[in-house]
Design a protein around this motif. Structure first.
Motif, PDB file in Angstrom:
ATOM      1  N   GLN A  81       5.649  -4.125   7.499  1.00  0.00           N
ATOM      2  CA  GLN A  81       6.801  -3.264   7.246  1.00  0.00           C
ATOM      3  C   GLN A  81       6.242  -1.932   6.770  1.00  0.00           C
ATOM      4  O   GLN A  81       5.464  -1.894   5.815  1.00  0.00           O
ATOM      5  CB  GLN A  81       7.701  -3.872   6.178  1.00  0.00           C
ATOM      6  N   VAL A  82       6.625  -0.870   7.447  1.00  0.00           N
ATOM      7  CA  VAL A  82       6.120   0.446   7.080  1.00  0.00           C
ATOM      8  C   VAL A  82       7.261   1.449   7.115  1.00  0.00           C
ATOM      9  O   VAL A  82       8.115   1.403   7.990  1.00  0.00           O
ATOM     10  CB  VAL A  82       4.941   0.862   8.004  1.00  0.00           C
ATOM     11  N   SER A  83       7.299   2.337   6.113  1.00  0.00           N
ATOM     12  CA  SER A  83       8.379   3.319   6.006  1.00  0.00           C
ATOM     13  C   SER A  83       7.807   4.706   5.746  1.00  0.00           C
ATOM     14  O   SER A  83       7.157   4.929   4.717  1.00  0.00           O
ATOM     15  CB  SER A  83       9.322   2.936   4.867  1.00  0.00           C
ATOM     16  N   ALA A  84       8.057   5.616   6.675  1.00  0.00           N
ATOM     17  CA  ALA A  84       7.634   7.003   6.481  1.00  0.00           C
ATOM     18  C   ALA A  84       8.423   7.634   5.331  1.00  0.00           C
ATOM     19  O   ALA A  84       7.909   8.491   4.622  1.00  0.00           O
ATOM     20  CB  ALA A  84       7.830   7.801   7.764  1.00  0.00           C
ATOM     21  N   GLN A  85       9.646   7.190   5.140  1.00  0.00           N
ATOM     22  CA  GLN A  85      10.507   7.761   4.105  1.00  0.00           C
ATOM     23  C   GLN A  85       9.952   7.491   2.705  1.00  0.00           C
ATOM     24  O   GLN A  85       9.957   8.362   1.849  1.00  0.00           O
ATOM     25  CB  GLN A  85      11.914   7.207   4.237  1.00  0.00           C
ATOM     26  N   THR A  86       9.481   6.260   2.481  1.00  0.00           N
ATOM     27  CA  THR A  86       8.973   5.897   1.153  1.00  0.00           C
ATOM     28  C   THR A  86       7.455   5.945   1.066  1.00  0.00           C
ATOM     29  O   THR A  86       6.898   5.915  -0.028  1.00  0.00           O
ATOM     30  CB  THR A  86       9.419   4.474   0.769  1.00  0.00           C
ATOM     31  N   TYR A  97       0.850  -1.192   0.000  1.00  0.00           N
ATOM     32  CA  TYR A  97       0.000   0.000   0.000  1.00  0.00           C
ATOM     33  C   TYR A  97       0.883   1.238   0.000  1.00  0.00           C
ATOM     34  O   TYR A  97       2.005   1.209   0.490  1.00  0.00           O
ATOM     35  CB  TYR A  97      -0.894   0.018   1.245  1.00  0.00           C
ATOM     36  N   GLN A  98       0.335   2.323  -0.527  1.00  0.00           N
ATOM     37  CA  GLN A  98       0.991   3.625  -0.484  1.00  0.00           C
ATOM     38  C   GLN A  98       0.236   4.467   0.535  1.00  0.00           C
ATOM     39  O   GLN A  98      -0.967   4.665   0.394  1.00  0.00           O
ATOM     40  CB  GLN A  98       0.959   4.287  -1.863  1.00  0.00           C
ATOM     41  N   VAL A  99       0.946   4.945   1.557  1.00  0.00           N
ATOM     42  CA  VAL A  99       0.327   5.695   2.650  1.00  0.00           C
ATOM     43  C   VAL A  99       0.706   7.166   2.534  1.00  0.00           C
ATOM     44  O   VAL A  99       1.858   7.503   2.290  1.00  0.00           O
ATOM     45  CB  VAL A  99       0.786   5.142   4.024  1.00  0.00           C
ATOM     46  N   SER A 100      -0.284   8.027   2.725  1.00  0.00           N
ATOM     47  CA  SER A 100      -0.054   9.479   2.691  1.00  0.00           C
ATOM     48  C   SER A 100      -0.071  10.044   4.101  1.00  0.00           C
ATOM     49  O   SER A 100      -0.875   9.628   4.937  1.00  0.00           O
ATOM     50  CB  SER A 100      -1.148  10.174   1.876  1.00  0.00           C
ATOM     51  N   GLY A 101       0.826  10.991   4.363  1.00  0.00           N
ATOM     52  CA  GLY A 101       0.806  11.724   5.618  1.00  0.00           C
ATOM     53  C   GLY A 101       1.820  11.287   6.654  1.00  0.00           C
ATOM     54  O   GLY A 101       1.948  11.938   7.682  1.00  0.00           O
ATOM     55  N   MET A 102       2.543  10.194   6.413  1.00  0.00           N
ATOM     56  CA  MET A 102       3.545   9.752   7.387  1.00  0.00           C
ATOM     57  C   MET A 102       4.779  10.645   7.297  1.00  0.00           C
ATOM     58  O   MET A 102       5.231  10.962   6.202  1.00  0.00           O
ATOM     59  CB  MET A 102       3.985   8.315   7.113  1.00  0.00           C
ATOM     60  N   THR A 103       5.327  11.019   8.464  1.00  0.00           N
ATOM     61  CA  THR A 103       6.518  11.858   8.466  1.00  0.00           C
ATOM     62  C   THR A 103       7.623  11.357   9.397  1.00  0.00           C
ATOM     63  O   THR A 103       8.745  11.839   9.323  1.00  0.00           O
ATOM     64  CB  THR A 103       6.172  13.301   8.883  1.00  0.00           C
ATOM     65  N   CYS A 104       7.301  10.391  10.292  1.00  0.00           N
ATOM     66  CA  CYS A 104       8.282  10.009  11.304  1.00  0.00           C
ATOM     67  C   CYS A 104       8.059   8.592  11.816  1.00  0.00           C
ATOM     68  O   CYS A 104       7.109   7.918  11.425  1.00  0.00           O
ATOM     69  CB  CYS A 104       8.226  10.990  12.470  1.00  0.00           C
ATOM     70  N   GLY A 105       8.916   8.187  12.728  1.00  0.00           N
ATOM     71  CA  GLY A 105       8.818   6.866  13.327  1.00  0.00           C
ATOM     72  C   GLY A 105       7.545   6.674  14.129  1.00  0.00           C
ATOM     73  O   GLY A 105       7.005   5.573  14.207  1.00  0.00           O
ATOM     74  N   HIS A 106       7.053   7.748  14.739  1.00  0.00           N
ATOM     75  CA  HIS A 106       5.797   7.642  15.491  1.00  0.00           C
ATOM     76  C   HIS A 106       4.642   7.325  14.551  1.00  0.00           C
ATOM     77  O   HIS A 106       3.761   6.546  14.892  1.00  0.00           O
ATOM     78  CB  HIS A 106       5.512   8.941  16.264  1.00  0.00           C
ATOM     79  N   CYS A 107       4.668   7.919  13.370  1.00  0.00           N
ATOM     80  CA  CYS A 107       3.647   7.629  12.353  1.00  0.00           C
ATOM     81  C   CYS A 107       3.682   6.136  12.003  1.00  0.00           C
ATOM     82  O   CYS A 107       2.641   5.474  11.940  1.00  0.00           O
ATOM     83  CB  CYS A 107       3.910   8.433  11.080  1.00  0.00           C
ATOM     84  N   GLU A 108       4.876   5.626  11.777  1.00  0.00           N
ATOM     85  CA  GLU A 108       5.044   4.212  11.450  1.00  0.00           C
ATOM     86  C   GLU A 108       4.495   3.327  12.562  1.00  0.00           C
ATOM     87  O   GLU A 108       3.791   2.350  12.301  1.00  0.00           O
ATOM     88  CB  GLU A 108       6.528   3.884  11.238  1.00  0.00           C
TER      89      GLU A 108
END
Length: 70
Positions: A34-39, A6-17
């Motif tokens: 597996q989730v990455s705020a960077q990508t 999936y492509q997630v919008s709005g993540m910016t940091c580790g807390h978001c993940e």
């Protein structure tokens, strides 16, 4: 094992993940997240079929939006 991306919008940091990981972990059958705020990528591995709607609802519960990756 089945893997969905999936492509997630709005993540910016580790807390978001972490927030997304906690919510998606509650979806029945999910084995690995597996989730990455960077990508902006979320990869969900499950023991059987998991409906996209369940994962997308979990991401929304965490406060973010997602769409199946193409």
């Amino acid at each position: 094992m089945i893997t969905n991306e999936y492509q997630v919008s709005g993540m910016t940091c580790g807390h978001c993940e972490m927030s997304i990981r906690e919510e998606v972990a509650e979806v029945a059958g999910v084995q690995d997240i597996q989730v990455s705020a960077q990508t902006g990528r979320l990869v969900v591995t499950s023991s059987g079929p998991v409906e996209d709607a369940q994962v997308l609802a979990a991401v929304a519960e965490a406060g973010y939006t997602a769409v199946p990756a193409t």
